[in-house]
Design a protein around this motif. Structure first.
Motif, PDB file in Angstrom:
ATOM      1  N   ASN A 161       0.800  -1.223   0.000  1.00 40.38           N
ATOM      2  CA  ASN A 161       0.000   0.000   0.000  1.00 40.38           C
ATOM      3  C   ASN A 161       0.838   1.281   0.000  1.00 40.38           C
ATOM      4  O   ASN A 161       0.293   2.383  -0.051  1.00 40.38           O
ATOM      5  N   ASN A 162       2.161   1.129   0.075  1.00 37.54           N
ATOM      6  CA  ASN A 162       3.098   2.256  -0.005  1.00 37.54           C
ATOM      7  C   ASN A 162       2.899   3.300   1.097  1.00 37.54           C
ATOM      8  O   ASN A 162       3.248   4.474   0.927  1.00 37.54           O
ATOM      9  N   GLU A 163       2.337   2.895   2.233  1.00 34.30           N
ATOM     10  CA  GLU A 163       2.236   3.813   3.360  1.00 34.30           C
ATOM     11  C   GLU A 163       3.610   4.036   3.978  1.00 34.30           C
ATOM     12  O   GLU A 163       4.407   3.105   4.099  1.00 34.30           O
ATOM     13  N   LEU A 164       3.851   5.274   4.404  1.00 41.07           N
ATOM     14  CA  LEU A 164       5.112   5.611   5.030  1.00 41.07           C
ATOM     15  C   LEU A 164       5.023   5.355   6.536  1.00 41.07           C
ATOM     16  O   LEU A 164       4.110   5.838   7.208  1.00 41.07           O
ATOM     17  N   TRP A 165       5.989   4.591   7.052  1.00 43.38           N
ATOM     18  CA  TRP A 165       6.106   4.304   8.473  1.00 43.38           C
ATOM     19  C   TRP A 165       7.438   4.856   8.962  1.00 43.38           C
ATOM     20  O   TRP A 165       8.442   4.794   8.237  1.00 43.38           O
ATOM     21  N   PHE A 166       7.463   5.384  10.187  1.00 48.80           N
ATOM     22  CA  PHE A 166       8.704   5.963  10.674  1.00 48.80           C
ATOM     23  C   PHE A 166       8.812   5.877  12.193  1.00 48.80           C
ATOM     24  O   PHE A 166       7.811   5.809  12.908  1.00 48.80           O
ATOM     25  N   THR A 167      10.060   5.859  12.664  1.00 51.31           N
ATOM     26  CA  THR A 167      10.333   5.959  14.082  1.00 51.31           C
ATOM     27  C   THR A 167      10.519   7.427  14.452  1.00 51.31           C
ATOM     28  O   THR A 167      10.885   8.257  13.619  1.00 51.31           O
ATOM     29  N   ASP A 168      10.253   7.744  15.720  1.00 52.54           N
ATOM     30  CA  ASP A 168      10.524   9.088  16.224  1.00 52.54           C
ATOM     31  C   ASP A 168      11.055   8.959  17.643  1.00 52.54           C
ATOM     32  O   ASP A 168      10.512   8.205  18.451  1.00 52.54           O
ATOM     33  N   ASN A 169      12.131   9.681  17.913  1.00 54.29           N
ATOM     34  CA  ASN A 169      12.770   9.645  19.229  1.00 54.29           C
ATOM     35  C   ASN A 169      12.118  10.657  20.165  1.00 54.29           C
ATOM     36  O   ASN A 169      12.076  11.862  19.848  1.00 54.29           O
ATOM     37  N   GLY A 170      11.630  10.193  21.316  1.00 57.62           N
ATOM     38  CA  GLY A 170      10.978  11.069  22.273  1.00 57.62           C
ATOM     39  C   GLY A 170      11.959  11.993  22.982  1.00 57.62           C
ATOM     40  O   GLY A 170      13.171  11.769  22.997  1.00 57.62           O
ATOM     41  N   ARG A 171      11.408  13.026  23.600  1.00 62.17           N
ATOM     42  CA  ARG A 171      12.242  14.020  24.281  1.00 62.17           C
ATOM     43  C   ARG A 171      12.902  13.406  25.519  1.00 62.17           C
ATOM     44  O   ARG A 171      12.499  12.345  26.022  1.00 62.17           O
ATOM     45  N   ASP A 172      13.916  14.116  26.016  1.00 64.45           N
ATOM     46  CA  ASP A 172      14.618  13.719  27.233  1.00 64.45           C
ATOM     47  C   ASP A 172      14.186  14.592  28.406  1.00 64.45           C
ATOM     48  O   ASP A 172      13.470  15.571  28.242  1.00 64.45           O
ATOM     49  N   MET A 173      14.649  14.214  29.589  1.00 66.28           N
ATOM     50  CA  MET A 173      14.483  14.985  30.823  1.00 66.28           C
ATOM     51  C   MET A 173      13.044  15.047  31.338  1.00 66.28           C
ATOM     52  O   MET A 173      12.647  16.014  31.975  1.00 66.28           O
ATOM     53  N   MET A 174      12.263  14.004  31.055  1.00 67.89           N
ATOM     54  CA  MET A 174      10.956  13.843  31.692  1.00 67.89           C
ATOM     55  C   MET A 174      10.946  12.605  32.587  1.00 67.89           C
ATOM     56  O   MET A 174       9.887  12.158  33.023  1.00 67.89           O
ATOM     57  N   GLY A 175      12.124  12.041  32.838  1.00 66.83           N
ATOM     58  CA  GLY A 175      12.203  10.858  33.686  1.00 66.83           C
ATOM     59  C   GLY A 175      12.609   9.630  32.907  1.00 66.83           C
ATOM     60  O   GLY A 175      12.688   9.634  31.680  1.00 66.83           O
ATOM     61  N   ASP A 176      12.852   8.555  33.638  1.00 63.14           N
ATOM     62  CA  ASP A 176      13.317   7.306  33.032  1.00 63.14           C
ATOM     63  C   ASP A 176      12.301   6.683  32.082  1.00 63.14           C
ATOM     64  O   ASP A 176      12.681   6.067  31.085  1.00 63.14           O
ATOM     65  N   ASP A 177      11.018   6.807  32.388  1.00 62.79           N
ATOM     66  CA  ASP A 177      10.016   5.995  31.705  1.00 62.79           C
ATOM     67  C   ASP A 177       9.037   6.773  30.844  1.00 62.79           C
ATOM     68  O   ASP A 177       8.071   6.208  30.323  1.00 62.79           O
ATOM     69  N   ILE A 178       9.235   8.057  30.682  1.00 62.71           N
ATOM     70  CA  ILE A 178       8.391   8.893  29.832  1.00 62.71           C
ATOM     71  C   ILE A 178       9.287   9.861  29.083  1.00 62.71           C
ATOM     72  O   ILE A 178      10.182  10.460  29.680  1.00 62.71           O
ATOM     73  N   PRO A 179       9.025  10.090  27.801  1.00 64.51           N
ATOM     74  CA  PRO A 179       8.038   9.397  26.977  1.00 64.51           C
ATOM     75  C   PRO A 179       8.651   8.205  26.234  1.00 64.51           C
ATOM     76  O   PRO A 179       9.877   8.050  26.180  1.00 64.51           O
ATOM     77  N   ASN A 180       7.782   7.399  25.648  1.00 68.72           N
ATOM     78  CA  ASN A 180       8.213   6.326  24.756  1.00 68.72           C
ATOM     79  C   ASN A 180       8.667   6.894  23.422  1.00 68.72           C
ATOM     80  O   ASN A 180       8.157   7.924  22.960  1.00 68.72           O
ATOM     81  N   ASP A 181       9.604   6.206  22.779  1.00 70.62           N
ATOM     82  CA  ASP A 181       9.816   6.422  21.352  1.00 70.62           C
ATOM     83  C   ASP A 181       8.587   5.898  20.613  1.00 70.62           C
ATOM     84  O   ASP A 181       7.821   5.084  21.147  1.00 70.62           O
TER      85      ASP A 181
END
Length: 363
Positions: free
Chosen positions: A199-219
């Motif tokens: 279907n030629n849909e574009l999929w991508f990863t995105d790196n979440g921001r830092d300095m909100m703690g160990d477990d937030i946010p997810n990539d």
């Protein structure tokens, strides 16, 4: 320069000290095997395949781009050539119609007819030179889409900031550098995107921001469904968490949520769909994702290759495919990109060990 910013820029721009591949420490599913394709590619980043079997690898090692060839079909590169030097963080490579396109922060350059000139590579020719010059999230994974256009991200020049629509987006242009246009917004830093066969849909990863703690946010693993879509940054993270500073007055429902949360600070980078026939049938159509690994988490996360399998458009499973690049909080390898080969095997680049690996399957 503020101490933290100096450390961060150094982490982004300076080559890591190479470690030796320690494949005996890796775990893979039963029947899968991993071997060194080449251990002579310092700071190996994005992988692109030429029409004649050449494996091109971008890097952040002294501005070099590499060409790897397996001339005898042994499954290992017997020749490694440097085909460009002196470029600024040329981590992104994309091959089209005999030419190799390379990202260089503010520029896209091209090496014409490169597979016929591996021993005497041409001088890089500038295709476009008006991207921002910031190196913070300024290096670029690039790829040609099914529309024949070159897709180029413009990362946020910060950990968290609001620069409007000038940054934190994905763009595309014609192969000659003309017709630059925005494709999607609210993307903090994508270092991997691909198109789903069928279907030629574009999929991508995105790196979440830092300095909100160990477990937030997810990539994030995201899917683009229309041009102009906004994926939330800097207002909303992981589809459901407003930013403590820039989220005031915003609603996460106004932005496109990720298809899948990939884990906090895992640094999800290159990804490709698997369409080969060497791996078991249940991997057909699966998505492999390289996780470079965290740098600022109390306990390390990432440092592995993951597989995502689907039931239609819905995620059916999200599993560890290769693990063991770090043990006891010490890492010897950091996966960057994944690239299936025509024979159905899978290449993986590792910028910490300065290597490219090849994964095969034989029961």
């Amino acid at each position: 320069m503020r101490p933290f910013l100096g450390v961060l820029l150094g982490m982004l721009a300076l080559p890591a000290m190479a470690a030796s591949p320690q494949l005996d420490k890796l775990t893979l599913p039963k029947g899968f095997h991993i071997a060194v394709y080449s251990d002579a590619v310092p700071n190996a980043r994005e992988i692109a395949l030429g029409a004649k079997g050449t494996v091109f690898v971008g890097s952040n090692d002294a501005g070099k781009v590499y060409a790897l060839t397996d001339s005898n079909g042994s499954g290992k590169a017997d020749k490694v050539r440097v085909i460009a030097t002196g470029l600024q963080l040329p981590v992104g490579v994309a091959f089209r119609n005999g030419d190799l396109y390379v990202s260089a922060v503010s520029k896209i350059v091209v090496l014409r007819d490169i597979e016929n000139h591996l021993d005497d590579p041409p001088k890089p020719e500038v295709v476009y030179d008006k991207f921002p010059t910031e190196t913070h999230h300024g290096w670029k994974f690039i790829a040609f889409g099914p529309d024949g256009k070159l897709y180029v991200p413009i990362g946020a020049p910060c950990n968290i900031c609001d620069k409007g629509k000038d940054y934190a987006k994905l763009t595309r242009m014609n192969a000659d550098g003309s017709g630059l246009e925005d494709v999607a917004y609210g993307i903090r830093n994508t270092v991997g995107f691909t198109w789903r066969p069928g279907n030629n849909e574009l999929w991508f990863t995105d790196n979440g921001r830092d300095m909100m703690g160990d477990d937030i946010p997810n990539d994030e693993l995201n899917r683009l469904t229309r041009v102009g879509e906004h994926f939330g940054y800097p207002y909303c993270h992981q589809g459901d968490t407003l930013d403590p500073e820039f989220g005031k007055g915003k609603n996460c429902k106004d932005y496109t949520a990720p298809v899948l949360k990939l884990g906090p600070h895992v640094a999800a980078l290159g990804l490709r769909f698997y369409e080969g026939s060497q791996f078991p049938a249940n991997y057909k159509g699966a998505l492999f994702i390289a996780q470079h690994g965290s740098w600022n988490r109390t306990r390390k996360s990432g440092y592995r290759v993951m597989s995502v399998r689907f039931n239609g458009d819905k995620v059916a499973s999200y599993d560890t495919f290769i693990d063991g690049f770090q043990q006891d909080e010490k890492s010897w390898g950091r996966p960057v990109d994944v690239q299936p080969l025509p024979d159905g095997s899978l290449l993986i680049s590792d910028d910490l060990a300065g290597a490219v690996y090849r994964v095969t399957y034989s029961p």
